[in-house]
Design an enzyme around this catalytic site. Structure first.
Site, PDB file in Angstrom:
ATOM      1  N   CYS A  80       0.870  -1.180   0.000  1.00 51.07           N
ATOM      2  CA  CYS A  80       0.000   0.000   0.000  1.00 51.07           C
ATOM      3  C   CYS A  80       0.903   1.224   0.000  1.00 51.07           C
ATOM      4  CB  CYS A  80      -0.876  -0.035   1.252  1.00 51.07           C
ATOM      5  SG  CYS A  80      -1.820   1.474   1.528  1.00 51.07           S
ATOM      6  N   CYS A 194      -0.767   3.868  -6.268  1.00 47.91           N
ATOM      7  CA  CYS A 194      -1.694   3.251  -5.320  1.00 47.91           C
ATOM      8  C   CYS A 194      -1.831   1.822  -5.825  1.00 47.91           C
ATOM      9  CB  CYS A 194      -3.049   3.954  -5.349  1.00 47.91           C
ATOM     10  SG  CYS A 194      -4.339   3.015  -4.483  1.00 47.91           S
TER      11      CYS A 194
HETATM   12  N1  DGL Z   1      -4.020   0.543  -1.912  1.00 55.16           N
HETATM   13  C1  DGL Z   1      -3.702   1.689  -1.119  1.00 55.16           C
HETATM   14  C2  DGL Z   1      -2.499   2.430  -1.667  1.00 55.16           C
HETATM   15  O1  DGL Z   1      -1.660   1.838  -2.326  1.00 55.16           O
HETATM   16  C3  DGL Z   1      -4.744   2.706  -0.799  1.00 55.16           C
HETATM   17  C4  DGL Z   1      -6.177   2.480  -0.773  1.00 55.16           C
HETATM   18  C5  DGL Z   1      -6.877   3.310   0.285  1.00 55.16           C
HETATM   19  O2  DGL Z   1      -7.047   4.533   0.132  1.00 55.16           O
HETATM   20  O3  DGL Z   1      -7.218   2.664   1.267  1.00 55.16           O
HETATM   21  O4  DGL Z   1      -2.334   3.590  -1.433  1.00 55.16           O
END
Ligand code: DGL
Length: 270
Positions: A80, A194
């Site tokens: 993430c 993301c």
């Molecule tokens: N998948 C997460 C990232 O890479 C973010 C998703 C969220 O906002 O929870 O930032």
């Protein structure tokens, strides 16, 4: 997972708010197909992109501490960008095992752009991080980096993996928001900052309506994990992957076919 399994071969633990970490896990499985996997999703905390730095700096290490205690992984991957750009140092100081983060692939994008104009799509929290400013200063100081927050793509990726039909206006809106900025017409390379967004790569490419290359860090992370675990002997056969959520287990049912494609077939609640 039984104590015996934990002792025999500790798993690799992946952490995200939802399905985003699958874009990283997919590359890791290609290199380490027999590594036991635990995939943790903080659905109770989704979306991280709308949370404050202070909240995430406290929440992410605390959750990972509980997960490490429960599953005793060999290594943690924060799959993430939002959590990594805010809480990577906090997590590393809280845990005594290797922690791999996922941060925007600015270095690769800077090496690959021909026009010198790079786009960066991320969550609201990620695009404002000093961590991103530092990557830009270190690796792309001679390039233009145009950022755009697209939190709606997190929900679009979640919906896609539940098997729902996507609203093309949402994808189009995110790409237009990035490309229609001043100078955006010269963007030739877009960083998907993301982990949810590579799950929508085809849709984003179509919405761009011109050739653009999309970059994310998943392959590099997979190579790093393979390197860090090179002395481990994996089980002879691939293992049942485990999914764990901080949210409601009943909400996970519609995601099960998507997770099964990554070998994740056991579902638990934290
Ligand atoms: N998948 C997460 C990232 O890479 C973010 C998703 C969220 O906002 O929870 O930032």
């Amino acid at each position: 997972m039984t104590e015996a399994q934990i002792g025999e071969c500790p798993p690799l633990l992946f952490f995200d708010t939802g399905v985003g970490g699958l874009s990283v896990l997919g590359e890791v499985i290609k290199l380490l197909p027999r590594a036991p996997i635990v995939y943790a999703a903080d659905y109770a905390g989704l979306p991280y992109g709308m949370k404050s730095e202070a909240e995430l700096a406290a929440r992410v290490p605390a959750l990972l501490g509980r997960l490490v205690e429960r599953y005793r992984p060999a290594l943690v991957t924060i799959a993430c960008n939002t959590a990594s750009t805010i809480a990577l140092d906090h997590v590393r100081s809280a845990l005594d095992i290797p922690v791999v983060g996922t941060v925007p692939a600015i270095k690769s994008a800077s090496e690959q752009t021909k026009t010198g104009v790079i786009g960066l799509l991320g969550t609201r929290a990620t695009i404002r991080q000093p961590y991103v400013d530092r990557l830009a200063a270190d690796f792309a100081s001679d390039k233009i980096l145009l950022r755009h927050a697209a939190p709606e793509l997190v929900y679009a990726a979640e919906a896609k993996l539940r098997g729902e039909k996507l609203d093309s206006n949402i994808i189009q809106g995110a790409m237009s928001g990035l490309l229609n900025q001043a100078g955006g017409d010269r963007i030739d390379t877009v960083i998907l900052a993301c982990t949810h967004f590579p799950l929508l790569c085809c849709e984003l490419a179509e919405a761009a309506q011109r050739p653009i290359q999309f970059i994310d860090g998943a392959k590099g992370i997979a190579r790093r994990i393979a390197y860090l675990t090179k002395n481990m002997s994996w089980p002879v056969e691939s293992q049942e992957g485990i999914f764990i959520t901080t949210g409601d287990l009943a909400d996970i049912t519609s995601y099960q076919p998507a997770f099964a494609k990554y070998g994740i077939i056991r579902f638990e609640k934290l």
